[in-house]
Write an enzyme that holds these catalytic residues in place. Structure first.
Site, PDB file in Angstrom:
ATOM      1  N   LYS A   1     -54.568  -5.750  46.739  1.00 35.32           N
ATOM      2  CA  LYS A   1     -54.735  -4.550  46.346  1.00 35.32           C
ATOM      3  C   LYS A   1     -55.974  -3.895  46.983  1.00 35.32           C
ATOM      4  CE  LYS A   1     -53.455  -4.947  41.426  1.00 35.32           C
ATOM      5  NZ  LYS A   1     -52.540  -3.843  42.085  1.00 35.32           N
TER       6      LYS A   1
ATOM      7  N   LYS B   1     -54.748  -8.871  25.973  1.00 31.48           N
ATOM      8  CA  LYS B   1     -53.313  -8.035  25.872  1.00 31.48           C
ATOM      9  C   LYS B   1     -53.420  -6.700  24.697  1.00 31.48           C
ATOM     10  CE  LYS B   1     -49.371  -9.881  28.061  1.00 31.48           C
ATOM     11  NZ  LYS B   1     -49.962  -8.847  29.428  1.00 31.48           N
TER      12      LYS B   1
ATOM     13  N   HIS C   1     -50.534 -11.420  43.562  1.00 31.06           N
ATOM     14  CA  HIS C   1     -50.668  -9.938  44.246  1.00 31.06           C
ATOM     15  C   HIS C   1     -51.846  -8.764  44.097  1.00 31.06           C
ATOM     16  CE1 HIS C   1     -50.066  -9.682  39.753  1.00 31.06           C
ATOM     17  NE2 HIS C   1     -50.011  -8.034  39.890  1.00 31.06           N
TER      18      HIS C   1
ATOM     19  N   GLU D   1     -55.406  -5.171  29.903  1.00 34.08           N
ATOM     20  CA  GLU D   1     -53.989  -4.948  29.678  1.00 34.08           C
ATOM     21  C   GLU D   1     -53.399  -4.044  28.010  1.00 34.08           C
ATOM     22  OE1 GLU D   1     -50.336  -6.831  31.631  1.00 34.08           O
ATOM     23  OE2 GLU D   1     -51.324  -7.985  30.598  1.00 34.08           O
TER      24      GLU D   1
ATOM     25  N   ARG E   1     -26.697 -15.391  39.720  1.00 33.84           N
ATOM     26  CA  ARG E   1     -25.522 -15.737  39.263  1.00 33.84           C
ATOM     27  C   ARG E   1     -24.095 -14.330  38.719  1.00 33.84           C
ATOM     28  NH1 ARG E   1     -27.690 -18.274  33.758  1.00 33.84           N
ATOM     29  NH2 ARG E   1     -29.507 -16.233  34.244  1.00 33.84           N
TER      30      ARG E   1
ATOM     31  N   ASP F   1     -52.245 -17.276  32.339  1.00 39.13           N
ATOM     32  CA  ASP F   1     -51.669 -16.172  33.051  1.00 39.13           C
ATOM     33  C   ASP F   1     -52.814 -15.099  33.939  1.00 39.13           C
ATOM     34  OD1 ASP F   1     -49.051 -14.728  33.464  1.00 39.13           O
ATOM     35  OD2 ASP F   1     -49.492 -12.993  32.000  1.00 39.13           O
TER      36      ASP F   1
ATOM     37  N   LYS G   1     -46.608 -17.130  41.303  1.00 34.37           N
ATOM     38  CA  LYS G   1     -47.403 -17.698  40.041  1.00 34.37           C
ATOM     39  C   LYS G   1     -46.635 -17.387  38.663  1.00 34.37           C
ATOM     40  CE  LYS G   1     -50.041 -13.825  37.761  1.00 34.37           C
ATOM     41  NZ  LYS G   1     -49.761 -14.434  36.489  1.00 34.37           N
TER      42      LYS G   1
ATOM     43  N   HIS H   1     -55.834 -14.650  39.149  1.00 33.16           N
ATOM     44  CA  HIS H   1     -56.239 -13.321  39.534  1.00 33.16           C
ATOM     45  C   HIS H   1     -58.179 -14.226  40.039  1.00 33.16           C
ATOM     46  CE1 HIS H   1     -52.865 -11.939  39.810  1.00 33.16           C
ATOM     47  NE2 HIS H   1     -52.212 -11.659  38.380  1.00 33.16           N
TER      48      HIS H   1
END
Length: 520
Positions: A215, A371, A211, A249, A74, A268, A181, A273
């Site tokens: 790896k 997390k 992704h 994480e 945009r 998520d 995703k 994964h």
């Protein structure tokens, strides 16, 4: 051989290229004439991963000199302003040295189209820009469209590409779409998304990016299992006690509140994964490493996954509370900016799954993610049964645990083997755990490519082995949906202090089975 081809090969050799053609390890896998269009080019993913990966591919000599890069956003930018934006982010995040010659070659093919997803005129301008690249740069009609946008935007962007004539491949030219995703938020939405995208693009032209599959260590799992004689004979229920797959994480939602709240850790991370890592860990040896053969074996595993009968006993979820992350005091999830103070979204999820096959019958697979945990780490730990007989005094083995093979996916990519060894010195026999370690960084001079480098190059080459198929996505949602439905009846997740390893009920979940979580 032309001068440009010679230069390209020389550049690839100079950077000790790890993305080689598997048919001849002396040759790099170089994309032919093509371009890529990035929707959402101003977002974090594009700035920190996609643009640097494209530059690094060019710097390794793996993109054609005529490569075209088009941004769609945009912002009211000129092409020079967009080039400056690309350069700034490439210099900040690229993994190979910044070279002015590489940049000039790449910059010559950079274009920008201003517009919104609901503006047909903007897509008409995009079509003109792509045609211009074909004429002036020789991209020959070969273009990939990267949807680095929220899933709700996939249908409208797909239809706009169809309406302006950009979606269908023609003659010898190809058109491909790359979808980030999450692939839906449950089974029904995933099927609807697939239906919409498949109406526009041929199914063979749809590449779903996970992704983690790009790896290096994830792919090394296949080498570990199938290129060595010592592991595969013990990779089964006769010897394996259980498997733990962890993605931890140490950060919070980090500005992703708008996306994360309502999605949660399981949707998520586990749905994509971790279930992909489970499939690669548990699958049988494929006939070849072609896309069809790899997919066939992964699909068999996901089809054989069984949920625990008692979801209350064998699943756990939590939500991080205030605490300390290292030396920094951090806020709890409910106090994060943009989070509903009554949110029931989990930031930690753990589940037990069983793979109902002859190889894995009776071996539980424990998956966990979260997390604000103790540290950032992703690993697959295959934990073995104890030796059936220990001819030692009981005091000699009191510090001996179970043998394990641990595949470290990130951040310190490698493999650790844990086994028992005699403590040196003294006349008595004392056995305790020791580790033998392989690290990519210490064992190879080649630098591992970033996951997005490999996956973007695979798209441009039309090489799909590392991309989840529609059936894999559906099976993953079939596994997770009943768990999410059960959790929706429970109210607030159990809080856990930031910097720890999750809620108490996750430890209780393994304790019921007589096991405990590994400390990474």
């Amino acid at each position: 051989m032309s001068q440009s081809t010679t230069n390209t090969a020389a550049m690839a050799e100079e950077w000790s290229n790890p993305l080689r053609d598997p048919r001849d390890l002396r040759l790099p896998r170089i994309a032919g004439p093509c371009g890529i269009v990035i929707f959402g080019v101003t977002g974090d993913l594009s700035r920190k991963k996609l643009l640097p990966a494209i530059y690094d591919l060019a710097n390794r000599g793996l993109l054609p000199p005529s490569f075209g890069l088009t941004g769609f956003a945009r912002r009211d930018w000129s092409e020079d302003e967009f080039r400056a934006f690309v350069r700034e982010n490439v210099e900040s995040h690229c993994r190979t040295p910044f070279r002015e010659s590489t940049w000039k070659q790449l910059a010559a093919g950079i274009r920008f189209v201003q517009g919104t997803f609901d503006d047909p005129e903007a897509f008409a301008r995009l079509s003109d820009t792509v045609s211009q690249l074909d004429r002036e740069r020789g991209t020959r009609g070969n273009h990939a469209f990267y949807m680095s946008v929220p899933p709700r935007a996939f249908p409208i962007v797909s239809r706009q590409l169809a309406d302006c004539g950009l979606a269908k491949s023609e003659d010898d030219a190809w058109r491909r779409v790359i979808i980030e995703k999450p692939f839906g938020h449950d089974l029904d939405s995933a099927r609807e998304l697939d239906r919409v995208v498949s109406e526009v693009f041929d199914p063979s032209s749809v590449f779903r990016i996970d992704h983690y599959l790009g790896k290096e260590t994830v792919q090394n799992l296949l080498a570990l299992r199938f290129a060595n004689a010592m592991y595969e004979p013990i990779w089964n229920a006769n010897y394996v006690d259980h498997v733990q797959i962890t993605m931890a994480e140490d950060i919070g939602v980090a500005g992703r509140a708008g996306y994360y709240d309502g999605i949660g850790a399981a949707r998520d991370v586990i749905q994509n994964h971790l279930l992909q890592l489970l499939a690669l860990t548990a699958m049988e040896e494929p006939v070849s490493f072609s896309a069809a053969d790899l997919t066939a074996e992964k699909t068999k595993v996901l089809s054989a996954v069984k949920l625990p009968k008692d979801l209350a006993a064998h699943t756990a979820r939590g939500q991080y509370a205030a605490g300390w992350q290292g030396s920094h005091e951090v806020a709890g999830y409910l106090d994060e900016k943009g989070i509903d103070p009554n949110s029931t979204t989990e930031t930690y999820a753990a589940i037990r799954l069983d793979v109902d096959t002859r190889r894995w019958a009776g071996v539980p697979f424990y998956l966990r993610c979260g997390k604000r945990l103790g540290k950032r780490v992703t690993e697959i730990a295959v934990v073995f049964k104890r030796a059936p007989h220990l001819p030692f005094e009981s005091t000699a083995t009191r510090e001996l645990g179970k043998n394990a093979i641990v595949i470290r996916v990130q951040p310190d990519e490698g493999v650790t083997i844990r086994f028992g060894a005699k403590v040196p010195g003294g006349t008595s026999m004392e056995v305790r755990d020791v580790s033998m370690d392989f690290s990519y960084g210490r064992s190879f001079t080649e630098s591992s490519p970033e996951a997005y480098e490999r996956l973007i190059l695979d798209v441009l080459l039309g090489d799909p082995p590392l991309f989840p198929t529609t059936r894999e996505v559906e099976l993953s949602w079939e596994i997770l949906d009943p768990i999410e439905e059960f959790w929706s009846t429970l109210g607030q997740p159990q809080p856990y202090r930031s910097g720890t390893w999750g809620p108490a009920e996750a430890d209780e979940m393994l304790a019921r089975d007589g096991r405990q979580w590994r400390m990474p």
